[in-house]
Design a protein around this motif. Structure first.
Motif, PDB file in Angstrom:
ATOM      1  N   ALA A  93      40.211  47.911 -14.068  1.00 26.80           N
ATOM      2  CA  ALA A  93      41.378  47.106 -14.462  1.00 26.80           C
ATOM      3  C   ALA A  93      41.199  46.605 -15.897  1.00 26.80           C
ATOM      4  N   MET A  94      42.320  46.396 -16.573  1.00 30.04           N
ATOM      5  CA  MET A  94      42.320  45.911 -17.951  1.00 30.04           C
ATOM      6  C   MET A  94      42.603  44.413 -17.955  1.00 30.04           C
ATOM      7  N   ILE A  95      41.708  43.628 -18.529  1.00 24.87           N
ATOM      8  CA  ILE A  95      41.927  42.192 -18.664  1.00 24.87           C
ATOM      9  C   ILE A  95      42.297  41.926 -20.117  1.00 24.87           C
ATOM     10  N   VAL A  96      43.444  41.297 -20.332  1.00 28.76           N
ATOM     11  CA  VAL A  96      43.953  41.025 -21.672  1.00 28.76           C
ATOM     12  C   VAL A  96      44.108  39.517 -21.826  1.00 28.76           C
ATOM     13  N   ASP A  97      43.271  38.920 -22.668  1.00 30.59           N
ATOM     14  CA  ASP A  97      43.312  37.473 -22.851  1.00 30.59           C
ATOM     15  C   ASP A  97      44.076  37.129 -24.120  1.00 30.59           C
ATOM     16  N   THR A  98      45.215  36.457 -23.960  1.00 31.29           N
ATOM     17  CA  THR A  98      46.032  36.080 -25.117  1.00 31.29           C
ATOM     18  C   THR A  98      45.730  34.662 -25.604  1.00 31.29           C
ATOM     19  N   SER A  99      44.756  34.003 -24.974  1.00 31.70           N
ATOM     20  CA  SER A  99      44.356  32.665 -25.389  1.00 31.70           C
ATOM     21  C   SER A  99      43.580  32.732 -26.704  1.00 31.70           C
ATOM     22  N   VAL A 141      44.557  42.122 -31.754  1.00 27.53           N
ATOM     23  CA  VAL A 141      43.801  42.660 -30.624  1.00 27.53           C
ATOM     24  C   VAL A 141      42.413  43.140 -31.033  1.00 27.53           C
ATOM     25  N   GLY A 142      41.427  42.715 -30.248  1.00 22.66           N
ATOM     26  CA  GLY A 142      40.071  43.201 -30.414  1.00 22.66           C
ATOM     27  C   GLY A 142      39.625  43.923 -29.158  1.00 22.66           C
ATOM     28  N   GLY A 143      38.823  44.982 -29.319  1.00 21.19           N
ATOM     29  CA  GLY A 143      38.351  45.761 -28.179  1.00 21.19           C
ATOM     30  C   GLY A 143      38.426  47.240 -28.481  1.00 21.19           C
ATOM     31  N   SER A 144      38.338  48.056 -27.446  1.00 23.01           N
ATOM     32  CA  SER A 144      38.418  49.509 -27.615  1.00 23.01           C
ATOM     33  C   SER A 144      39.797  49.917 -28.137  1.00 23.01           C
ATOM     34  N   GLU A 145      39.814  50.804 -29.127  1.00 23.82           N
ATOM     35  CA  GLU A 145      41.101  51.263 -29.658  1.00 23.82           C
ATOM     36  C   GLU A 145      41.879  52.028 -28.588  1.00 23.82           C
ATOM     37  N   ALA A 146      41.159  52.756 -27.730  1.00 26.79           N
ATOM     38  CA  ALA A 146      41.836  53.497 -26.651  1.00 26.79           C
ATOM     39  C   ALA A 146      42.506  52.535 -25.682  1.00 26.79           C
ATOM     40  N   ASP A 147      41.818  51.422 -25.355  1.00 27.76           N
ATOM     41  CA  ASP A 147      42.416  50.424 -24.474  1.00 27.76           C
ATOM     42  C   ASP A 147      43.624  49.754 -25.138  1.00 27.76           C
ATOM     43  N   GLU A 149      45.646  51.171 -27.308  1.00 28.68           N
ATOM     44  CA  GLU A 149      46.757  52.125 -27.252  1.00 28.68           C
ATOM     45  C   GLU A 149      47.354  52.177 -25.849  1.00 28.68           C
ATOM     46  N   ALA A 150      46.492  52.073 -24.838  1.00 29.72           N
ATOM     47  CA  ALA A 150      46.986  52.101 -23.455  1.00 29.72           C
ATOM     48  C   ALA A 150      47.872  50.907 -23.148  1.00 29.72           C
ATOM     49  N   CYS A 151      47.616  49.793 -23.810  1.00 32.14           N
ATOM     50  CA  CYS A 151      48.392  48.568 -23.558  1.00 32.14           C
ATOM     51  C   CYS A 151      49.598  48.409 -24.475  1.00 32.14           C
ATOM     52  N   MET A 152      49.800  49.336 -25.399  1.00 30.07           N
ATOM     53  CA  MET A 152      50.894  49.181 -26.356  1.00 30.07           C
ATOM     54  C   MET A 152      52.271  49.024 -25.708  1.00 30.07           C
ATOM     55  N   PRO A 153      52.607  49.744 -24.631  1.00 35.23           N
ATOM     56  CA  PRO A 153      53.922  49.525 -24.021  1.00 35.23           C
ATOM     57  C   PRO A 153      54.126  48.071 -23.574  1.00 35.23           C
TER      58      PRO A 153
END
Length: 315
Positions: A93-99, A141-147, A149-153
Motif C-alpha cells: 500500500a502507498m502511504i501519502v503524508d500531506t502534513s 513530494v519526496g520519495g520514489s519517482e515511480a511512486d 508517478e503512480a500517484c499523479m492521478p
C-alpha cells in the motif's frame, strides 16, 4: 468510479475538502478522524466518502492511504503506533503524508514503513483552505519517482502545481523553504498595510497595484485585504505556522551541524528573518484567541506594539 481504493486520515480544515474532492472525482474513499464530531465530517460524508470508526476499518484494502495531521508526533502515532497504519495496511500500500512534519521525521517514517513492505511519499501541501477546497494546492513530494508517478492521478485531483522534489524528506525540505517565504511575506504585507494606513492610501489599491508587479504574491492577493480589514478567520492557523517555523529552525541547525561538524551553538540564531516572523506570530499567539487565528492576524502584534507605545509616558 475508479476501482482504486483510497483512505484519508485527518478531516480538518485541509483534510476534509481534500477528501471531498477525491470522492467527487469518483474515488472510493473511506475516511477517519481522531475526533468524531468535527464539523467538516458531515460534509465529507455527504460527498460520498464512508466515515470509518477506526484506522483499521478505514484502511482495510486501501491501495493509497492519505494523511493530513498536525505535527510529527501525530503522524508517527497514527502510522507507526499501536493500532496504526503500519499494523493494518495491506502489503505494498502507498502511504501519502500531506502534513508538514520536517525532514528527519519523514525519513524515519519512510524507513520504518519499508520494513513493513509499505511505500511512503512525504507530500506536504501549500495553498491554504482555499486551495484545498478548489483543488489548486501546491504539492511537494519526496520519495520514489515511480511512486510519485503512480500517484499523479490522485495528486491531480488535489492540486495544480505538483512537483517531485527528490528522495524521502525532499518534499518536506521544499515545504520548509516555502514556509520561510510565506512567514516573511506576511511581515512585508503587514508593514505595507500599516504604511498605507498612515499615508491614507486605499489598501485595495496596494493589493491591486503592488500585486500586479514585482511585489505580487499569493499572500498579498488572498490575505492583503484581510490584514487591512482585521479579518482573522483562519485559512492556516498561527499555531500551525509556529510549528512549521520550529521545524525550519530545527532543520537549519541540524543540517548546519552535519555540514560543518561543529556544535549547534556556533550558528547562533542563524535565520534572523525567520526569528522575527516567529516572534511576531508568538506575540499574537499570546493574545486572546491568537493561536487559532489565521496567519494574517500577525498585524495584531503591530497593533499591540503601537497601543503600548501610545500609552507610554513621555520621555
Amino acid at each position: 468510479m475508479t476501482t482504486q481504493k483510497v483512505a484519508f486520515l485527518g478531516l480538518g480544515v485541509m483534510g476534509a475538502p481534500m477528501t471531498i474532492n477525491l470522492a467527487k472525482a469518483g474515488y472510493a474513499v473511506t475516511a477517519w478522524n481522531r475526533t468524531a464530531d468535527r464539523p467538516h465530517i458531515s460534509e465529507v460524508e455527504a460527498a460520498g466518502a464512508i466515515i470509518a470508526p477506526s484506522i483499521e476499518a478505514a484502511i482495510a484494502d486501501a491501495d493509497v492511504i492519505f494523511l493530513c495531521l498536525g505535527d510529527a508526533p501525530d503522524v508517527e502515532a497514527v502510522v507507526l503506533g499501536d493500532g496504526g497504519v503500519a499494523e493494518f495496511a495491506k502489503s505494498e500500500a502507498m502511504i501519502v503524508d500531506t502534513s508538514t512534519i520536517g525532514v528527519s521525521a519523514a525519513k524515519k517514517i519512510a524507513t520504518e514503513l519499508q520494513k513493513h513492505n509499505l511505500r511512503f511519499l512525504d507530500a506536504p501541501i501549500s495553498g491554504g483552505d482555499i486551495g484545498a477546497q478548489k483543488g489548486t494546492l501546491t504539492i511537494m513530494v519526496g520519495g520514489s519517482e515511480a511512486d510519485f508517478e503512480a500517484c499523479m492521478p490522485l495528486f491531480s485531483v488535489l492540486g495544480k502545481s505538483i512537483h517531485w522534489c527528490g528522495p524521502s524528506g525532499s518534499g518536506q525540505g521544499v515545504k520548509l523553504c516555502n514556509q520561510v517565504l510565506v512567514s516573511l511575506n506576511m511581515v512585508g504585507i503587514c508593514e505595507a498595510m500599516l504604511l498605507a494606513e498612515k499615508l491614507d492610501i486605499d489598501p485595495q489599491l496596494v493589493v491591486d497595484v503592488c500585486g500586479s508587479g514585482a511585489a505580487g504574491s499569493w499572500a498579498l492577493t488572498n490575505l492583503g485585504m484581510k490584514v487591512a480589514e482585521a479579518d482573522f478567520q483562519p485559512g492556516f492557523m498561527i499555531k500551525h505556522m509556529l510549528k512549521d517555523l520550529r521545524l525550519v529552525l530545527e532543520a537549519y541547525h541540524q543540517a548546519a551541524q552535519v555540514l560543518y561538524q561543529v556544535p549547534d551553538e556556533t550558528f547562533g540564531e542563524g535565520m534572523p528573518g525567520v526569528e522575527l516572523a516567529d516572534q511576531l506570530f508568538k506575540d499574537v499567539r499570546d493574545l486572546e484567541d491568537g493561536d487559532r487565528q489565521g496567519t494574517q492576524a500577525m498585524i495584531r502584534a503591530y497593533r499591540e506594539f503601537l497601543q503600548k507605545a501610545i500609552d507610554l509616558p513621555p520621555l
